[in-house]
Design an enzyme around this catalytic site. Structure first.
Site, short mmCIF file in Angstrom:
data_model
loop_
_atom_site.label_atom_id
_atom_site.label_comp_id
_atom_site.label_asym_id
_atom_site.label_seq_id
_atom_site.Cartn_x
_atom_site.Cartn_y
_atom_site.Cartn_z
CE LYS A 79 -0.99 0.48 4.94
NZ LYS A 79 -2.17 0.46 5.80
CG ASP A 80 3.82 2.14 2.76
OD1 ASP A 80 2.88 2.82 3.00
OD2 ASP A 80 4.60 1.68 3.38
NE ARG A 95 -7.83 3.52 4.01
CZ ARG A 95 -7.99 2.87 5.01
NH1 ARG A 95 -9.50 2.91 5.26
NH2 ARG A 95 -6.97 2.67 5.78
NE ARG A 96 -6.48 3.34 8.88
CZ ARG A 96 -5.24 2.92 8.98
NH1 ARG A 96 -4.30 3.77 9.35
NH2 ARG A 96 -5.00 1.52 8.86
NE ARG A 114 3.89 10.39 9.09
CZ ARG A 114 5.47 10.56 8.81
NH1 ARG A 114 5.96 11.82 8.93
NH2 ARG A 114 5.97 9.57 8.65
NE ARG A 154 0.82 5.09 13.63
CZ ARG A 154 0.07 5.53 12.28
NH1 ARG A 154 -1.14 5.25 12.26
NH2 ARG A 154 0.70 5.36 11.16
CB CYS A 165 0.28 10.63 0.27
SG CYS A 165 1.10 9.25 0.54
#
Length: 318
Positions: free
Chosen positions: A95-96, A143-144, A161, A167, A254
């Site tokens: 996904k990156d 997205r989130r 981040r 986190r 992004c």
């Protein structure tokens, strides 16, 4: 011509980022290659490469990814090392990865997909539905952010981040009431102690290629190609053909909130896609079915349809 396998004296060099999750993915790749060719671990060398996206100061300052660069943030330095011959293959979170690779490189090997779902992370709450009005939610994912604000416009979404450990510390320090991670990462790190609840894709459609490991190589490296073919997972590749075609058709980066998930049932591929305004004020979604081998065409057609429905300026920041 017989395959010349790596040895401890001349190991296959596996490039990766240095985060705990990136290393876990590199170790999984090494383990699968070791098993496939009956090699010892020391026939492989894990080479850690720091990327722009790993800049500690930017992570600590919670700088949004869109301010730093695009998807190449986590791949550029690794790909440069491979083109120079400093590493033989590179292990990535797919996904990156940009949908197009630099000239001379190819991304055509994928390991079996892990859990595709997002994880709701909170020491006290179980789901987004438990969040009180105006709760502070931390995420670095556009997205989130867009999906959350679309469902719960009352939430206060802040930039958040760092790797899993970073986190969790921020949550403990009260920076936010909850955050979100990928279930796949938690599983690969065996982090069963993390207060995580899986979110159904019906509630939060995941990122394109979430839960997948992609392995990149030089296009002219026949040895790497032959070795990687032995660990390539065809079904994951078929699903990603649809998802990454959807992403390519939407010109995903992004800076664009895009979600998508392809699944295979009874020989048919089912693709779901979603685009959202960055502020979450509007979401457009579609579903489509077709033959497994037509994944790329299904993804391209869905992208075109979503773009027609969205119209110009849909992804613009307000």
């Amino acid at each position: 011509m017989s395959l010349i396998l790596p040895t401890p004296a001349s190991p296959l060099k596996i490039g990766t980022r240095g985060s705990p999750l990136a290393l876990a993915q590199a170790y999984e790749t090494r383990q699968r290659l070791s098993a496939a060719f009956d090699l010892t671990k020391d026939a492989f060398e894990i080479v850690v490469i720091k990327t722009t996206g790993d800049n500690r100061a930017m992570i600590d300052a919670d700088r949004p990814l869109k301010e730093i660069g695009n998807k190449g943030l986590f791949t550029k330095e690794i790909e440069e090392a491979m083109l120079k011959g400093e590493i033989d293959i590179a292990v990535h979170s797919t996904k990156d990865m940009p949908v197009e690779q630099p000239e001379g490189l190819v991304l055509d090997t994928f390991l079996p997909r892990e859990d595709v779902r997002d994880a709701f992370i909170s020491p006290t709450l179980k789901s987004i539905h438990d969040l009180p009005e105006g709760a502070v939610v931390g995420t670095s994912s556009l997205r989130r952010r867009a999906q959350l604000l679309n469902r719960r416009p009352d939430l206060n979404v802040v930039e958040f981040r760092g790797n899993v450990q970073t986190r969790l510390k921020k949550l403990a320090d009260g920076v936010a009431d909850c955050t979100f991670l990928a279930m796949a990462g938690l599983r690969r790190l065996d982090m069963n102690e993390v207060p995580a609840t899986a979110i159904s894709p019906e509630d939060m459609l995941p990122a394109i290629a979430q839960g997948t490991i992609g392995i990149e190589r030089r296009s002219d490296d026949s040895r790497a190609a032959e070795m990687l073919e032995a660990i390539h997972h065809v079904e994951t590749s078929q699903r990603l053909a649809a998802e990454r075609a959807l992403l390519a058709g939407l010109d995903g980066s992004c800076e664009t909130p895009i979600a998508g998930l392809a699944e295979i049932h009874d020989g048919q591929l089912h693709l779901r896609g979603e685009v959202l305004r960055p502020d979450g004020s509007e979401a457009i979604s579609e579903e489509s079915d077709g033959p497994v081998g037509s994944g790329a065409e299904i993804g391209q057609a869905m992208a075109a349809s979503l773009l027609r429905k969205a119209g110009p300026g849909f992804f613009d920041w307000k």
